[in-house]
Design an enzyme around this catalytic site. Structure first.
Site, PDB file in Angstrom:
ATOM      1  N   ASP A 212       0.840  -1.188   0.000  1.00 57.57           N
ATOM      2  CA  ASP A 212       0.000   0.000   0.000  1.00 57.57           C
ATOM      3  C   ASP A 212       0.882   1.247   0.000  1.00 57.57           C
ATOM      4  O   ASP A 212       2.090   1.155   0.218  1.00 57.57           O
ATOM      5  CB  ASP A 212      -0.995  -0.001   1.160  1.00 57.57           C
ATOM      6  CG  ASP A 212      -0.341  -0.032   2.531  1.00 57.57           C
ATOM      7  OD1 ASP A 212       0.885  -0.268   2.605  1.00 57.57           O
ATOM      8  OD2 ASP A 212      -1.052   0.175   3.529  1.00 57.57           O
TER       9      ASP A 212
ATOM     10  N   PHE B 290       6.985   1.784  -3.961  1.00 55.94           N
ATOM     11  CA  PHE B 290       8.359   2.033  -3.507  1.00 55.94           C
ATOM     12  C   PHE B 290       8.886   3.421  -3.853  1.00 55.94           C
ATOM     13  O   PHE B 290       9.959   3.815  -3.403  1.00 55.94           O
ATOM     14  CB  PHE B 290       9.336   0.973  -4.048  1.00 55.94           C
ATOM     15  CG  PHE B 290       9.079  -0.406  -3.525  1.00 55.94           C
ATOM     16  CD1 PHE B 290       9.448  -0.760  -2.240  1.00 55.94           C
ATOM     17  CD2 PHE B 290       8.465  -1.362  -4.313  1.00 55.94           C
ATOM     18  CE1 PHE B 290       9.207  -2.033  -1.739  1.00 55.94           C
ATOM     19  CE2 PHE B 290       8.220  -2.641  -3.832  1.00 55.94           C
ATOM     20  CZ  PHE B 290       8.591  -2.986  -2.541  1.00 55.94           C
TER      21      PHE B 290
ATOM     22  N   HIS C   2      11.481  -9.329   1.068  1.00 50.92           N
ATOM     23  CA  HIS C   2      11.198  -7.895   0.953  1.00 50.92           C
ATOM     24  C   HIS C   2      12.490  -7.099   1.130  1.00 50.92           C
ATOM     25  O   HIS C   2      13.366  -7.493   1.908  1.00 50.92           O
ATOM     26  CB  HIS C   2      10.178  -7.490   2.017  1.00 50.92           C
ATOM     27  CG  HIS C   2       9.529  -6.171   1.754  1.00 50.92           C
ATOM     28  ND1 HIS C   2      10.116  -4.968   2.102  1.00 50.92           N
ATOM     29  CD2 HIS C   2       8.349  -5.858   1.165  1.00 50.92           C
ATOM     30  CE1 HIS C   2       9.318  -3.979   1.739  1.00 50.92           C
ATOM     31  NE2 HIS C   2       8.237  -4.479   1.170  1.00 50.92           N
TER      32      HIS C   2
ATOM     33  N   TYR D  43       2.816   4.847   0.795  1.00 50.85           N
ATOM     34  CA  TYR D  43       3.403   5.470   1.979  1.00 50.85           C
ATOM     35  C   TYR D  43       2.342   6.330   2.663  1.00 50.85           C
ATOM     36  O   TYR D  43       1.575   7.027   1.997  1.00 50.85           O
ATOM     37  CB  TYR D  43       4.601   6.332   1.594  1.00 50.85           C
ATOM     38  CG  TYR D  43       5.762   5.570   1.003  1.00 50.85           C
ATOM     39  CD1 TYR D  43       6.442   4.607   1.744  1.00 50.85           C
ATOM     40  CD2 TYR D  43       6.189   5.817  -0.300  1.00 50.85           C
ATOM     41  CE1 TYR D  43       7.516   3.919   1.209  1.00 50.85           C
ATOM     42  CE2 TYR D  43       7.266   5.131  -0.839  1.00 50.85           C
ATOM     43  CZ  TYR D  43       7.923   4.178  -0.087  1.00 50.85           C
ATOM     44  OH  TYR D  43       8.985   3.496  -0.626  1.00 50.85           O
TER      45      TYR D  43
END
Length: 257
Positions: free
Chosen positions: A100, A113, A222, A102
């Site tokens: 989702d 990202f 991740h 920031y």
């Protein structure tokens, strides 16, 4: 343009009137008068069937109620579909799947990202840059804006497209995953030889949506520092380009502008 109208209760128990309009630009503008939601015309045509489904209509109505109640939602309206606006379906070569947006002010820009130039580069993106340097010897830029990857054909897709200020994962129950899962399915079904880059356990849950006979999946932990370095060494950038070139598709220029 023909519209339909219906009544529903908002969170305060008041009846509100919403116009259901087939054109997604005008329909989503009902979230907020000045949101000016934008989405690429090719994507709009491909996804119109989703926009017309009850779950998406409810998503938009719920989002309007959230904003009417004073919550600040990221990203701004014009960037909710930024990934689609910058990477038309006929240009998609690879997909990076995030979770989702920031939730801090000024960070979310509709690309997973990515943060706008002038904003501090987040820790996960710093690790992505480290892998990029190791993999292709590309130096880290002085910003975190991944727009040039989107222009190169990388769909920077978050699974959830909105979030409330300072409330991580606050919109995970709105229905965005249903929508973005359909995006992944459509790409898998209608295109060939796309690279799906899945970083982290959440992204890897999307693997069943992908036809592994037609596409390549690159999966890794991740990039978060919490992964304690497990992210490093899988060379996603060079492996993506090798696969594309092996299938007669031009490579991605991973150099950030």
């Amino acid at each position: 343009m023909k519209t339909e109208q219906w009544l529903l209760l908002n969170s305060c128990g008041n009846l509100i009137l919403i116009a259901r309009i087939k054109n997604i630009h005008l329909y989503l503008d009902k979230i907020e008068d000045n949101m000016q939601v934008k989405i690429n015309a090719q994507w709009k045509e491909l996804l119109q069937v989703e926009f017309d489904k009850p779950y998406f209509e409810k998503l938009v109505a719920d989002l309007k109620v959230i904003k009417d109640n004073g919550s600040i939602v990221y990203p701004k309206g014009s960037q909710i579909f930024n990934a689609f606006e910058l990477t038309p379906p006929d240009k998609v070569k690879a997909i990076i799947i995030g979770q989702d947006p920031y939730h801090n002010p000024d960070e979310a820009m509709g690309l997973c990202f990515s943060v706008p130039k002038g904003i501090r580069v987040p820790p996960s993106l710093k690790n992505i840059y480290k892998e990029l340097k190791t993999d292709l010897d590309i130096d880290s830029p002085d910003h975190g804006d991944l727009t040039s990857w989107a222009h190169e054909g990388v769909l920077m897709l978050n699974s959830v497209l909105t979030v409330e200020k300072n409330k991580p994962a606050s919109h995970q129950s709105l229905g965005w995953q249903t929508f973005t899962d359909q995006v992944i399915k459509i790409i898998s079904e209608q295109k060939d030889c796309v690279v799906f880059i899945l970083w982290g356990n959440y992204a890897r849950t999307k693997t069943p949506l992908i036809d592994l006979d037609k596409h390549l999946v690159i999966a890794a932990p991740h990039p978060s520092p919490l992964a304690r370095g497990a992210f490093f060494g899988h060379r996603p950038f060079s492996n993506t380009n090798k696969y594309l070139e092996d299938h007669g598709i031009g490579p991605i220029d991973w150099q950030l502008k």
